[in-house]
Design a protein around this motif. Structure first.
Motif, PDB file in Angstrom:
ATOM      1  N   MET A   3       0.827  -1.213   0.000  1.00  0.00           N
ATOM      2  CA  MET A   3       0.000   0.000   0.000  1.00  0.00           C
ATOM      3  C   MET A   3       0.858   1.259   0.000  1.00  0.00           C
ATOM      4  O   MET A   3       0.331   2.372  -0.079  1.00  0.00           O
ATOM      5  CB  MET A   3      -0.931  -0.003   1.215  1.00  0.00           C
ATOM      6  N   LEU A   4       2.169   1.099   0.068  1.00  0.00           N
ATOM      7  CA  LEU A   4       3.083   2.228   0.177  1.00  0.00           C
ATOM      8  C   LEU A   4       3.901   2.374  -1.094  1.00  0.00           C
ATOM      9  O   LEU A   4       4.342   1.390  -1.688  1.00  0.00           O
ATOM     10  CB  LEU A   4       4.025   2.024   1.358  1.00  0.00           C
ATOM     11  N   ASN A   5       4.134   3.619  -1.491  1.00  0.00           N
ATOM     12  CA  ASN A   5       4.959   3.883  -2.662  1.00  0.00           C
ATOM     13  C   ASN A   5       6.406   4.067  -2.198  1.00  0.00           C
ATOM     14  O   ASN A   5       6.910   5.189  -2.065  1.00  0.00           O
ATOM     15  CB  ASN A   5       4.459   5.128  -3.392  1.00  0.00           C
ATOM     16  N   LEU A   6       7.068   2.956  -1.956  1.00  0.00           N
ATOM     17  CA  LEU A   6       8.430   3.012  -1.442  1.00  0.00           C
ATOM     18  C   LEU A   6       9.426   3.467  -2.502  1.00  0.00           C
ATOM     19  O   LEU A   6      10.473   4.043  -2.171  1.00  0.00           O
ATOM     20  CB  LEU A   6       8.825   1.647  -0.883  1.00  0.00           C
ATOM     21  N   ALA A   7       9.120   3.244  -3.775  1.00  0.00           N
ATOM     22  CA  ALA A   7       9.996   3.745  -4.832  1.00  0.00           C
ATOM     23  C   ALA A   7      10.015   5.273  -4.825  1.00  0.00           C
ATOM     24  O   ALA A   7      11.072   5.898  -4.998  1.00  0.00           O
ATOM     25  CB  ALA A   7       9.538   3.220  -6.182  1.00  0.00           C
ATOM     26  N   ASP A  65       0.974  -3.106  10.065  1.00  0.00           N
ATOM     27  CA  ASP A  65       1.922  -4.228  10.033  1.00  0.00           C
ATOM     28  C   ASP A  65       3.046  -3.965   9.031  1.00  0.00           C
ATOM     29  O   ASP A  65       4.214  -4.270   9.300  1.00  0.00           O
ATOM     30  CB  ASP A  65       1.195  -5.516   9.667  1.00  0.00           C
ATOM     31  N   GLU A  66       2.684  -3.401   7.878  1.00  0.00           N
ATOM     32  CA  GLU A  66       3.709  -3.102   6.883  1.00  0.00           C
ATOM     33  C   GLU A  66       4.631  -1.982   7.353  1.00  0.00           C
ATOM     34  O   GLU A  66       5.860  -2.080   7.231  1.00  0.00           O
ATOM     35  CB  GLU A  66       3.063  -2.724   5.552  1.00  0.00           C
ATOM     36  N   LEU A  67       4.061  -0.932   7.900  1.00  0.00           N
ATOM     37  CA  LEU A  67       4.870   0.202   8.352  1.00  0.00           C
ATOM     38  C   LEU A  67       5.858  -0.188   9.443  1.00  0.00           C
ATOM     39  O   LEU A  67       6.966   0.354   9.504  1.00  0.00           O
ATOM     40  CB  LEU A  67       3.951   1.322   8.863  1.00  0.00           C
ATOM     41  N   THR A  68       5.464  -1.082  10.311  1.00  0.00           N
ATOM     42  CA  THR A  68       6.329  -1.465  11.432  1.00  0.00           C
ATOM     43  C   THR A  68       7.189  -2.683  11.113  1.00  0.00           C
ATOM     44  O   THR A  68       7.903  -3.179  11.987  1.00  0.00           O
ATOM     45  CB  THR A  68       5.480  -1.753  12.687  1.00  0.00           C
TER      46      THR A  68
END
Length: 209
Positions: A3-7, A65-68
């Motif tokens: 769900m995150l745009n890490l690029a 959960d993804e953020l941590t």
């Protein structure tokens, strides 16, 4: 799929004045926002609340959960040039504001990196935009400000000049705040929570007698 745009996060240059920080518009992918808002923690009062004390839907839980998790930790460690393995995370949630919220302050030294992510779909108030301020007493004197909308992220490394706040606003301002913190901060929090539980049980016992 994340769900995150890490690029986009990786491609955003780190700024250094007044502290190490970066702003990533749309860090949370637009297609995820509606589901995250539907599953946003149920909060009825103004204030910041520990995530572990709240209930939420599965999509918001998956985001936390993804953020941590280790992958996001790795990206932040690389961006800020800091080994974060020794620092646990804390997550708090805000949904409603009061007129007293937003006062300029600096985080405690126990907070190493602060992350704020915003979930409102739109924002029409003049206040409410987070600012990195130049001092503790001038809200209109600032470096940057961030609209609290659409998955925007601001993250900064705490130093002696990382003042921040926002002009007064009211209503819903949906925010997730995450911190990498000194481990002793969590130990103090657990001790405080245990004391509160003991005091509550003692008061109940006294009332029975």
């Amino acid at each position: 799929m994340s769900m995150l745009n890490l690029a986009k996060f990786d491609a955003t240059p780190l700024q250094t004045e007044p502290c190490d920080y970066l702003i990533v518009p749309g860090f949370v992918r637009p297609e995820a926002l509606a589901g995250l808002n539907a599953d946003f923690p149920a909060i009825d009062a103004a204030g910041n609340f520990p995530f572990e004390d709240l209930s939420c839907g599965p999509r918001f839980q998956a985001l936390v959960d993804e953020l941590t998790g280790p992958d996001v930790r790795r990206h932040f460690a690389a961006k800020f040039g800091m080994d974060l393995d020794a620092f646990p995370t804390q997550v708090t949630i805000r949904k409603h504001m009061s007129r007293l919220d937003g006062r300029i302050h600096n985080d405690s030294r126990s907070k190493k990196i602060t992350v704020l992510i915003y979930f409102n779909e739109q924002w029409t108030q003049r206040g409410g935009q987070l600012r990195l301020n130049k001092s503790l007493d001038r809200m209109d004197d600032y470096y940057v400000e961030v609209p609290p909308v659409c998955g925007n992220l601001i993250a900064f490394r705490r130093n002696e000049h990382s003042f921040h706040g926002f002009p007064s606003a009211s209503g819903e301002r949906r925010t997730l705040q995450m911190y990498w913190v000194d481990p002793q901060r969590l130990q103090r929090k657990k001790a405080t929570g245990m004391r509160k539980i003991i005091h509550k049980l003692v008061r109940r016992a006294i009332k029975k007698f």
